[in-house]
Design an enzyme around this catalytic site. Structure first.
Site, mmCIF file in Angstrom:
data_model
loop_
_atom_site.group_PDB
_atom_site.id
_atom_site.type_symbol
_atom_site.label_atom_id
_atom_site.label_comp_id
_atom_site.label_asym_id
_atom_site.label_seq_id
_atom_site.Cartn_x
_atom_site.Cartn_y
_atom_site.Cartn_z
ATOM 1 C CB ALA A 254 4.285 -34.826 1.571
ATOM 2 N N GLY B 123 3.819 -32.753 6.213
ATOM 3 C CA GLY B 123 4.478 -31.690 5.475
ATOM 4 C C GLY B 123 3.799 -30.350 5.639
ATOM 5 C CD GLU C 190 5.317 -36.704 9.019
ATOM 6 O OE1 GLU C 190 5.477 -35.632 8.403
ATOM 7 O OE2 GLU C 190 5.002 -36.752 10.228
#
Length: 211
Positions: free
Chosen positions: A103, A146, A169
Site C-alpha cells: 500500500a 497490500g 507490515e
C-alpha cells in the site's frame, strides 16, 4: 469461491503488456491490442475472441504501490468486466520488478487510528475478491503487504521465477490490514502465516508453491 491455487510458471514479459501508440483517450472497451485510458492502470482485451480483460498496475516509479485512486480504477474495470457477457476471465499483473510492493505509505502516514477505523479504510479493496468471474494474478517481482493481499484476493496466482511474497507490515509497527491475516492463513496454514506476519520475511515462488 475456491481457495487460492499457486502455480510456478514464467509470467508474460512486461514489455508485451505495454500500450502501443494511439491508445484511445476514453474509458471503456479498448480496441484489440490497445489500452483504455486510466491514470494508474493499463487495460486491454486479450485472447481468442477478446474474452480476457488484462489489467496491468502502472505506477512503476513507486513499484506499483497501491493508492486509493489506483484501487478505484482497478475496481471500476473489474466491475465492468464482471458485467460484460463477452468477458470470461480477468488477469491482473504488474511488471517484471513488482506486482505491487504494498500500500502507498505516503497516503496513509498522516491517518490516525480513529479516522481509519470509522472510515473502514481499505474495506472497499475486497471488491476484487467478490468478483464472480475468475480473476488470475500473474505475479513477478515483489508482491508485498497490500500487493500480496491483492494477489490473494484473486482466484489463481501464477508466480514467475522472480516473484517474492511477503507481509512486512510489522516493520512499520502494524499488521496486514487488507485481509492478509485471514487469506494467508487459509492459503498456507496458520504456522507459515504467523511466521510471515511476525517476521516480515519474504518467500520466493518455490517456497510459496510448496506452502
Amino acid at each position: 469461491k475456491h481457495h487460492n491455487v499457486l502455480h510456478l510458471v514464467t509470467c508474460v514479459p512486461a514489455g508485451r503488456l505495454s500500450a502501443g501508440p494511439g491508445a484511445p483517450a476514453g474509458r471503456g472497451r479498448a480496441p484489440p491490442g490497445q489500452h483504455a485510458a486510466y491514470e494508474h492502470i493499463l487495460v486491454e482485451r486479450r485472447g481468442e475472441g477478446e474474452r480476457v480483460t488484462l489489467i496491468q498496475l502502472n505506477r512503476p516509479k513507486s513499484l506499483n504501490a497501491l493508492c486509493s485512486p489506483l484501487m478505484s480504477e482497478l475496481l471500476e474495470v473489474v466491475h465492468q468486466a464482471e458485467q460484460d457477457p463477452a468477458v470470461g476471465a480477468i488477469v491482473l499483473t504488474g511488471n517484471e520488478k513488482a506486482f505491487a510492493a504494498g500500500a502507498d505509505i505516503k497516503e496513509m502516514q498522516d491517518k490516525r487510528f480513529a479516522d481509519v477505523y470509522r472510515g473502514s479504510f481499505l474495506a472497499f479493496w475486497g471488491g476484487v475478491a467478490q468478483c464472480t468471474k475468475p480473476v488470475v494474478a500473474a505475479v513477478n517481482g515483489y508482491a508485498l503487504g497490500g500487493g500480496c493481499e491483492l494477489a490473494m484476493m484473486c482466484d489463481v496466482i501464477y508466480a514467475g521465477e522472480k516473484a517474492r511474497f511477503g507481509q512486512p507490515e510489522i516493520a512499520l509497527g502494524t499488521i496486514p490490514g487488507a485481509g492478509g491475516t485471514q487469506r494467508l492463513t487459509r492459503a498456507v496454514g496458520k504456522s507459515k502465516a504467523m511466521e510471515m506476519c511476525l517476521t516480515g520475511d519474504m518467500i520466493d515462488a518455490q517456497t510459496a508453491e510448496r506452502a
